[in-house]
Scaffold this motif. Structure first.
Motif, PDB file in Angstrom:
ATOM      1  N   LYS A 156       8.747   4.177  11.402  1.00 36.85           N
ATOM      2  CA  LYS A 156       9.250   3.035  12.152  1.00 36.85           C
ATOM      3  C   LYS A 156      10.465   3.432  12.975  1.00 36.85           C
ATOM      4  N   ILE A 166      11.387  -1.573  23.091  1.00 36.14           N
ATOM      5  CA  ILE A 166      10.616  -2.222  22.025  1.00 36.14           C
ATOM      6  C   ILE A 166       9.129  -1.950  22.172  1.00 36.14           C
ATOM      7  N   ASN A 167       8.496  -1.559  21.063  1.00 36.38           N
ATOM      8  CA  ASN A 167       7.041  -1.378  21.028  1.00 36.38           C
ATOM      9  C   ASN A 167       6.532  -1.759  19.636  1.00 36.38           C
ATOM     10  N   GLU A 168       5.270  -1.463  19.358  1.00 35.94           N
ATOM     11  CA  GLU A 168       4.682  -1.883  18.084  1.00 35.94           C
ATOM     12  C   GLU A 168       5.279  -1.169  16.878  1.00 35.94           C
ATOM     13  N   ASN A 169       6.015  -0.058  17.113  1.00 33.83           N
ATOM     14  CA  ASN A 169       6.637   0.683  16.006  1.00 33.83           C
ATOM     15  C   ASN A 169       8.097   0.294  15.765  1.00 33.83           C
ATOM     16  N   THR A 170       8.632  -0.585  16.592  1.00 33.59           N
ATOM     17  CA  THR A 170      10.043  -0.956  16.455  1.00 33.59           C
ATOM     18  C   THR A 170      10.251  -1.812  15.202  1.00 33.59           C
ATOM     19  N   TYR A 206      11.307 -11.183  20.243  1.00 35.87           N
ATOM     20  CA  TYR A 206      10.208 -10.286  19.854  1.00 35.87           C
ATOM     21  C   TYR A 206       9.983 -10.266  18.339  1.00 35.87           C
ATOM     22  N   ASN A 207      10.668 -11.145  17.637  1.00 36.46           N
ATOM     23  CA  ASN A 207      10.545 -11.238  16.182  1.00 36.46           C
ATOM     24  C   ASN A 207      10.866  -9.903  15.500  1.00 36.46           C
ATOM     25  N   ILE A 208      11.956  -9.297  15.934  1.00 37.81           N
ATOM     26  CA  ILE A 208      12.423  -8.025  15.375  1.00 37.81           C
ATOM     27  C   ILE A 208      13.826  -8.248  14.804  1.00 37.81           C
TER      28      ILE A 208
END
Length: 480
Positions: free
Chosen positions: A180, A227-231, A263-265
């Motif tokens: 991650k 930001i990407n799918e691994n963030t 982004y819900n991060i």
């Protein structure tokens, strides 16, 4: 000297066993382990033996064995004198450096309430992990969580053994499993004391570092673009131990939190030297408090317990319940957890913060920062007058005066800001400043000062009146 005469002198030395059997030495067993006493006797005999051998082998060696009188009483007296001045390796020292939160000298001094609570809890059994209301196992963090929630207005909180551990455990929790990424500004990849670097901590935790922006400027869109799918996390690190000025910019934790929500991060801010009190109260530049950072909307905030907070060594993790609970379940929590003495001290320190004015008076770190120039000079005059009145100090060998100087906060906080202070200058007619510094460090209670413009100085901001006798006694021992 002929070898047989040398042996005649050395044969005068009593045996280790005969010294151990002396009545005065036998009584020492009430205060020291027997093996420790035996080692000290062996060291004493070896030291005296080497002195004599060196003397007899020298050009000015003594030629008659009866010039020496190495009786049992002689060694017993030497042993007793040495043990009367015994102290553990970890010693109390006088801090005359003017560095309020001095990492090498133990950082924050604990308030009286904390010291009493440590003794109370450590000298008996306690409900460390026992729920008294339910009569079953409880959680150790409950003893401090209620105070942290009240002070910080956060949902949940826990504490580990230092802030590096807090950051490491949080990163490990957010980045568990598959690789991650954690997004952080290049201008915040700091190095803290002991050469611990944020990138190294991130790597060890399993997090994949993603640097954004430049050294001097990072914009909000830099975070968003990374930001990407691994963030797994957006991280902000407070620049507590250095400053950049000029053409610089960095978004606030609150601004980054808005991107995180979009982004819900989750967003985490490492505050470093966390404070519960605005430093402007002491005439210092603005530093965000832990309460303000929590209020920005970041999900997790971490900070130290033994810096501006003025408590024991600890790393505080506070924020949203879902994330604090997740971090608490990390197996590393077992390795990084704090013990009952730290909990006892931390609960007592946090309790003081329920009344800010009371905290400033009772927590030594805040009290030292809040001192006025007038109060510090008054303290310096009092110490100088005590030295002048002492009959044990040779006034002809010294020159004493009060000088203006500057202190620093220390602990990585406000590194570019100096606080006005007064110091006692000590100048000896024959011994230079470095020599004085070496001598003072070797005293029973070591005195640690600073050298400036060839003078040895004791910064009175960090010297307490309780230190006056130790300082006066140390000066009195300096040879003419």
């Amino acid at each position: 000297m002929e070898n047989n005469k040398k042996q005649d002198i050395l044969r005068q030395f009593p045996s280790v066993q005969s010294i151990l059997q002396d009545n005065a030495v036998v009584k020492l067993a009430k205060f020291f382990p027997r093996e420790f006493i035996k080692e000290k006797i062996e060291e004493l005999i070896k030291s005296e033996r080497n002195k004599i051998i060196d003397l007899l082998n020298s050009e000015n060696g003594v030629t008659a064995p009866d010039n020496f009188n190495f009786t049992l009483d002689y060694f017993v007296k030497k042993l007793l004198d040495g043990l009367n001045n015994f102290s553990y390796s970890l010693k109390k020292v006088v801090n005359g450096t003017g560095v309020v939160i001095h990492t090498n000298l133990g950082r924050s001094i604990l308030p009286e309430r904390a010291l009493k609570n440590i003794y109370r809890i450590s000298s008996s059994y306690s409900n460390l992990e026992f729920n008294l209301a339910e009569g079953k196992r409880g959680k150790r963090y409950s003893h401090i969580e209620y105070l942290l929630k009240k002070i910080l207005k956060c949902e949940k909180a826990l504490a580990v053994n230092n802030n590096a551990a807090a950051v490491f455990m949080a990163l490990s929790s957010f980045c568990a499993g598959a690789k991650k990424e954690v997004v952080v500004s290049r201008g915040e990849l700091v190095e803290i004391g002991g050469s611990f670097r944020i990138p190294d901590i991130m790597k060890a935790s399993g997090a994949q570092l993603v640097e954004v922006g430049t050294t001097n400027k990072t914009k909000l869109q830099d975070y968003e673009s990374a930001i990407n799918e691994n963030t797994a996390l957006l991280l902000k690190v407070h620049q507590s131990n250095f400053r950049m000025s000029g053409f610089v910019y960095a978004p606030s934790g609150g601004d980054i939190a808005s991107i995180g929500k979009k982004y819900n991060i989750p967003v985490m801010e490492d505050l470093g030297s966390g404070s519960f009190v605005g430093l402007e109260k002491f005439g210092l530049p603005y530093e965000p408090t832990a309460q303000e950072v929590v209020d920005t909307g970041v999900d997790i905030v971490t900070f130290s317990g033994d810096k501006l907070l003025g408590g024991p060594q600890a790393g505080i993790i506070a924020g949203k319940a879902e994330y604090v609970d997740m971090i608490a379940l990390n197996p590393l929590n077992r390795a990084f957890r704090i013990d009952k003495m730290t909990l006892a001290a931390l609960e007592a320190v946090l309790f003081e913060y329920l009344d800010t004015e009371r905290a400033v008076k009772n927590i030594p770190t805040l009290f030292l920062l809040a001192q006025t120039e007038k109060e510090i000079r008054k303290k310096a005059v009092k110490l100088l007058n005590k030295i002048k009145r002492s009959k044990n100090i040779d006034k002809n060998s010294f020159s004493f005066k009060i000088v203006e100087d500057s202190s620093i906060v220390g602990g990585g906080a406000l590194p570019d800001y100096k606080l006005k202070t007064f110091a006692l200058s000590i100048v000896h007619t024959k011994i230079g400043a470095s020599g004085l510094a070496n001598f003072f460090r070797g005293c029973n209670t070591p005195v640690i000062g600073k050298i400036k413009n060839g003078e040895y100085l004791l910064d009175m901001r960090t010297v307490s009146e309780d230190d006056f006798n130790d300082i006066s006694d140390a000066i009195a021992l300096i040879p003419k």
